[in-house]
Design an enzyme around this catalytic site. Structure first.
Site, short mmCIF file in Angstrom:
data_model
loop_
_atom_site.label_atom_id
_atom_site.label_comp_id
_atom_site.label_asym_id
_atom_site.label_seq_id
_atom_site.Cartn_x
_atom_site.Cartn_y
_atom_site.Cartn_z
N LEU A 139 21.45 51.18 38.02
CA LEU A 139 21.86 49.37 37.77
C LEU A 139 21.65 48.30 37.70
O LEU A 139 20.37 48.42 38.90
CB LEU A 139 23.42 49.34 38.70
CG LEU A 139 24.94 50.16 38.32
CD1 LEU A 139 25.73 50.03 39.05
CD2 LEU A 139 24.86 50.77 37.27
N ASP A 140 21.68 47.25 37.40
CA ASP A 140 20.94 46.32 37.48
C ASP A 140 21.16 45.53 38.65
O ASP A 140 22.44 45.47 38.99
CB ASP A 140 20.92 45.49 36.52
CG ASP A 140 19.92 46.15 35.09
OD1 ASP A 140 18.81 46.40 34.88
OD2 ASP A 140 19.90 45.46 33.90
N LYS A 141 20.11 45.14 39.98
CA LYS A 141 20.25 44.16 41.02
C LYS A 141 21.11 43.37 40.42
O LYS A 141 22.61 42.74 41.54
CB LYS A 141 19.21 43.31 41.30
CG LYS A 141 18.99 42.35 42.41
CD LYS A 141 17.81 41.38 42.61
CE LYS A 141 18.31 41.26 44.32
NZ LYS A 141 17.06 40.49 44.44
N THR A 143 24.05 43.75 38.29
CA THR A 143 25.21 44.13 38.38
C THR A 143 26.32 44.63 39.18
O THR A 143 25.45 45.99 40.29
CB THR A 143 24.81 45.51 37.03
OG1 THR A 143 24.20 44.99 36.29
CG2 THR A 143 25.73 45.65 36.55
N ARG A 242 23.37 44.10 28.84
CA ARG A 242 22.86 42.13 28.46
C ARG A 242 22.32 41.89 26.87
O ARG A 242 22.38 41.13 26.31
CB ARG A 242 21.77 42.07 29.62
CG ARG A 242 22.67 42.18 31.02
CD ARG A 242 21.02 42.55 32.12
NE ARG A 242 20.94 40.88 32.08
CZ ARG A 242 20.32 41.03 33.38
NH1 ARG A 242 19.40 41.96 33.82
NH2 ARG A 242 19.60 40.05 33.83
#
Length: 303
Positions: A139-141, A143, A242
């Site tokens: 997961l993105d930081k 998120t 995003r």
């Protein structure tokens, strides 16, 4: 010799011994166990016994252990604390194949040049202590939400292949600034690295990009031109949701990279949360449905 077990989770005895003494073979371990040259808590033990904190391994002084032990690693206090949180505060599911955690926003999944603390670095500490955790997706930081972690190599292969073959169903909640034209729809685009900014991902409908597909559904209208949207990615491209929110004309609130800072309200957090994951029985032998609780700042916005 006496070894006090200090691993935070139950771990197979033979694998634990191999981590301490990499030169030990499986045959030597099993023979030593049969002959009671190695025992656990003064009792004869099988190779597949799961040892845990509080157990004591006794090795007969006459047993010739390989001289070379594993390299001593040093872990930061923050990594050790995070490792404990992964197995307690963040943990929402566990079985023999995997654990699932509710990752908070601002915590990176993997390390980088400017990242000192991550889920991956904490897992390295747990693995050093005898576990065998492996990341199977990220997961993105910014998120928050569901992150699956395999508990062994075989499970990691099964889960990795399931993600690759698009067999894992994922659903995300997002609060966006603005709304899509249609309440329900599909977004398709190619996603690839920006040629102008290597640190940014851009929509590029060219051979350089890879096809990205996302289903979406408008769930609720909120105050101040904000909307709650459910996204279901079919593919797993970097920053896919995003970018697709931006492509729909409704960037995610708090997204400094793809949102319009001049018109969007300021937000300390990015409002993208991995809410649900579904694994069919064919992946790890049983059906698994998981849900991660929304963070407090997210809940306050949608009430």
């Amino acid at each position: 010799m006496i070894i006090d077990v200090n691993i935070p989770i139950p771990f197979r005895l033979d694998k634990y011994l191999k981590r301490l003494y990499p030169l030990l073979t499986q045959g030597v371990i099993e023979k030593a166990l049969r002959q009671k040259q190695i025992t656990v808590n003064f009792q004869k033990a099988e190779a597949n016994l799961r040892v845990k904190v509080g157990d004591t391994i006794f090795i007969n002084d006459y047993f010739n252990l390989p001289v070379t032990q594993h390299e001593t690693l040093v872990f930061a206090d923050a990594e050790i604390k995070l490792a404990k949180k992964i197995l307690t505060d963040y943990l929402i599911y566990e079985d023999d194949h995997l654990i699932a955690i509710n990752k908070p926003a601002s915590l990176a999944t993997q390390g980088g040049s400017k990242i000192n603390l991550s889920i991956d670095s904490a897992l390295k500490y747990l693995n050093y202590q005898g576990a065998d955790f492996k990341l199977v997706h990220r997961l993105d930081k910014e998120t928050s939400g569901l992150l699956l972690i395999a508990k062994n190599y075989l499970s990691s292969v099964k889960l990795h292949n399931a993600f690759k073959e698009k067999l894992v169903i994922k659903k995300y909640f997002a609060i966006t600034y603005g709304r899509p034209v249609k309440n329900v729809g599909t977004v398709k685009s190619n996603i690839g690295k920006s040629k102008r900014r290597l640190s940014k991902i851009a929509n590029i409908d060219s051979d350089d990009g890879k096809l990205a597909i996302t289903y979406y559904k408008l769930l609720k209208s909120l105050n101040n031109n904000l909307f709650l949207i459910e996204f279901m990615p079919v593919t797993g491209r970097m920053h896919q949701l995003r970018l697709h929110a931006q492509l729909l004309g409704c960037p995610i609130l708090g997204d400094d990279k793809y949102g319009n800072k001049e018109i969007m309200p300021y937000s300390k957090y990015m409002f993208l949360h991995a809410n649900n994951i579904y694994l069919s029985e064919t992946i790890v032998g049983k059906e698994i449905k998981l849900e991660a609780k929304l963070p407090f700042y997210f809940t306050r916005r949608i009430i």
